[in-house]
Design a protein around this motif. Structure first.
Motif, short mmCIF file in Angstrom:
data_model
loop_
_atom_site.label_atom_id
_atom_site.label_comp_id
_atom_site.label_asym_id
_atom_site.label_seq_id
_atom_site.Cartn_x
_atom_site.Cartn_y
_atom_site.Cartn_z
N LEU B 17 0.83 -1.22 0.00
CA LEU B 17 0.00 0.00 0.00
C LEU B 17 0.86 1.27 0.00
CD1 LEU B 17 -2.77 -0.81 2.69
CD2 LEU B 17 -3.09 -0.69 0.22
N THR B 18 2.08 1.15 0.49
CA THR B 18 2.92 2.36 0.64
C THR B 18 3.77 2.64 -0.58
OG1 THR B 18 4.85 1.19 1.55
CG2 THR B 18 3.15 1.87 3.11
N GLN B 19 3.79 1.71 -1.54
CA GLN B 19 4.73 1.83 -2.65
C GLN B 19 4.01 2.32 -3.91
OE1 GLN B 19 8.09 0.94 -1.96
NE2 GLN B 19 7.33 0.69 0.13
N ALA B 22 5.13 7.47 -7.78
CA ALA B 22 5.21 8.90 -7.48
C ALA B 22 5.58 9.20 -6.03
CB ALA B 22 3.88 9.57 -7.81
N ALA B 23 6.09 8.19 -5.31
CA ALA B 23 6.45 8.40 -3.91
C ALA B 23 7.94 8.66 -3.76
CB ALA B 23 6.05 7.18 -3.08
N PRO B 24 8.34 9.35 -2.69
CA PRO B 24 9.78 9.56 -2.46
C PRO B 24 10.47 8.22 -2.20
CG PRO B 24 8.49 10.31 -0.58
CD PRO B 24 7.50 9.98 -1.66
N ALA B 25 11.51 7.92 -2.98
CA ALA B 25 12.07 6.57 -3.01
C ALA B 25 12.76 6.17 -1.70
CB ALA B 25 13.05 6.45 -4.18
N ARG B 26 13.47 7.12 -1.07
CA ARG B 26 14.21 6.72 0.14
C ARG B 26 13.26 6.42 1.29
NH1 ARG B 26 18.10 10.41 2.19
NH2 ARG B 26 19.10 8.60 3.13
N LEU B 27 12.24 7.23 1.49
CA LEU B 27 11.25 6.90 2.52
C LEU B 27 10.54 5.59 2.14
CD1 LEU B 27 9.71 7.47 5.10
CD2 LEU B 27 8.26 9.08 3.84
N GLY B 28 10.29 5.44 0.83
CA GLY B 28 9.68 4.19 0.36
C GLY B 28 10.55 2.98 0.69
N LEU B 31 10.64 2.08 4.81
CA LEU B 31 9.51 1.38 5.45
C LEU B 31 9.71 -0.14 5.46
CD1 LEU B 31 6.43 3.48 4.24
CD2 LEU B 31 7.84 3.75 6.27
N LEU B 105 14.29 10.72 7.95
CA LEU B 105 13.52 9.62 7.40
C LEU B 105 13.13 8.60 8.47
CD1 LEU B 105 15.18 9.14 3.89
CD2 LEU B 105 12.95 10.12 4.46
N LEU B 108 9.99 10.06 9.96
CA LEU B 108 8.89 9.90 9.00
C LEU B 108 8.50 8.44 8.79
CD1 LEU B 108 9.97 12.50 6.32
CD2 LEU B 108 8.06 12.68 7.92
N ASP B 111 6.31 7.55 11.71
CA ASP B 111 5.00 8.18 11.50
C ASP B 111 4.20 7.41 10.44
OD1 ASP B 111 5.89 10.09 13.26
OD2 ASP B 111 6.04 11.70 11.79
N SER B 112 4.85 7.09 9.33
CA SER B 112 4.15 6.43 8.21
C SER B 112 3.66 5.05 8.61
CB SER B 112 5.08 6.33 7.00
OG SER B 112 5.53 7.59 6.59
#
Lengths: 289, 289
Positions: B17-19, B22-28, B31, B105, B108, B111-112
């Motif tokens: 669900l998080t991937q 258009a998402a920021p790759a490093r935070l992606g 997780l 990160l 975040l 949080d995520s």
């Protein structure tokens, strides 16, 4: 604004969920410190306005949705102010949470406020669990990864920023949540309300960039010039002052045009016009030259 | 353990669900780094065991509840490892999230993951919104203030610690969530399952205190001797090694006695006995003298 009293009463009631004799007192104090007195409460005001425009047939759920959204916003401010991000000393004219309570309690206060947002929705939703669960889902999607405000903040750790995705997530997400959750709380479809939220979010982003570039710290209640100081992307860096002001007016015109047909359509158009007025004060209009 | 495959499959599905492109790759990337490979997955295993003991009539909701609980646990580890708290370099045998991805990160990512927990429950609950909303509420109450793991961590910033409230919130809360959410996911009342969760939580707290005092960093996959180094309260500091071992046995006996009547009662008693075996390895039993 007429909704202020309703919002603050609901915020106070929600905050009481976190207080008990057997809780750690300093974290217990950090939570209301992060939430009261509030800023402009723009997101819950928009949410309630949309719910009212759609009939507001479950006002308790509307209150919970408005509170949940504002709690997420407050949590994001607490975490964004941390030394690892903006390292801000002042917020809303007083010491930031980590300055007042220390960094551990600032991390925990943000975490606790995020959790409280979902608890508030779950507590208010017993009589309309389907609606409440949709509210939980929408709020989560606009808060986390990949398209919520966490994603927006995450973009600032990337070497290459996707500017559209960045703005839409960092500022747009909670405004989209505001219009969509307002509709959901009143039993309406969320989808037709996305564009209005996205446009209001874009307008606030541009207005914020303009404020950051033009105003002093005293006027803002927080440090100014942070975008330039941190080399962050901004509408002002991209378009210049006058270009950004023109862009702001275009966005707001489109926002009014996008309002879905509903009993309170005219009232919502008036609300957007009032925000447009606030967002382009005389000195910014003058700066347009 | 037989549930491992079911848990990991559900964790992987949730993480998807998080991937998005258009998402920021490093935070992606941060997780899944924080979630895989997992530790013992004790909390979701207990949750699923209780749900199975109660009939597990909505396995999709049970999966979501187990995942949501484990995500909250993973998020708490990421934040607890931050420099402001334990300042840990190593977790589960690899660099902590803030060491691998940087502090912003890590904040975040935590949080995520918290937000994702609630999104997973909302996404899985469309066919049983009443149950799903109760799961949201229980998970939030055991995560936030005043009695969740945030409160538990918050006690460490107090000059005077209420030890009962501290242990119950810091470690007990997510074990209580495990037994209660397992029952709720299977359509049963949560209340009769509180004592079992609380007792398992107490047992793990005492076992963790014993490990921290007795084992080396290599065996634990994280730094040892942290309780003494940080002056934190622990069962070992309070009762000594042999007293803590005896206390652990008492708690586990009471846990088995507290299991509510249900079709899988005997299976649950066996599960608790298996944990008891794991928690008191030979060298700890020997240390009892």
């Amino acid at each position: 604004m007429a909704l202020d009293g309703r919002i603050e009463a609901a915020m106070l009631q929600a905050m009481s969920l976190t207080q008990s004799g057997a809780a750690p007192a300093r974290l217990g104090a950090a939570l209301p410190y992060a939430v009261f007195p509030g800023g402009a409460r723009i997101r819950p005001t928009i949410l309630m306005s949309v719910a009212l425009a759609c009939g507001d047939d479950r006002p308790g759920l509307t209150d919970a949705a408005a509170v949940a959204l504002e709690l997420i916003h407050c949590a994001s401010l607490v975490h964004d102010d941390l030394p690892a991000f903006d390292n801000a000393d002042v917020r809303r004219g007083k010491a930031t949470v980590h300055r007042a309570f220390g960094e551990p309690l600032a991390v925990l206060a943000g975490d606790s406020l995020i959790v409280l947002a979902f608890e508030v929705l779950a507590s208010a939703g017993a009589n309309a669990p389907g609606r409440a669960l949709q509210l939980v889902r929408h709020l989560a999607q606009r808060t986390g990864m990949p398209m919520g405000i966490c994603a927006g903040q995450g973009w600032e750790s990337e070497a290459q920023i996707n500017l559209d995705a960045y703005h839409r997530a960092k500022t747009g997400a909670l405004f989209i949540a505001a219009t969509q959750m307002g509709a959901l709380a009143a039993g309406q479809d969320a989808e037709p309300w996305e564009e209005l939220g996205a446009r209001i979010g874009s307008a606030f982003q541009v207005a914020d960039d303009l404020k950051d570039a033009l105003m002093g710290a005293d006027e803002m209640g927080k440090p100014a010039g942070q975008d330039a100081a941190h080399g962050r992307p901004s509408a002002v860096a991209e378009l210049g002052i006058s270009g950004a002001v023109a862009h702001l007016r275009d966005i707001l015109g489109g926002a009014i045009a996008s309002i879905p047909a509903c009993p309170g359509e005219a009232m919502l158009a008036q609300m957007v016009r009032a925000y447009a007025e606030k967002m382009t004060p005389a000195r910014l209009t003058a700066a347009r030259g």
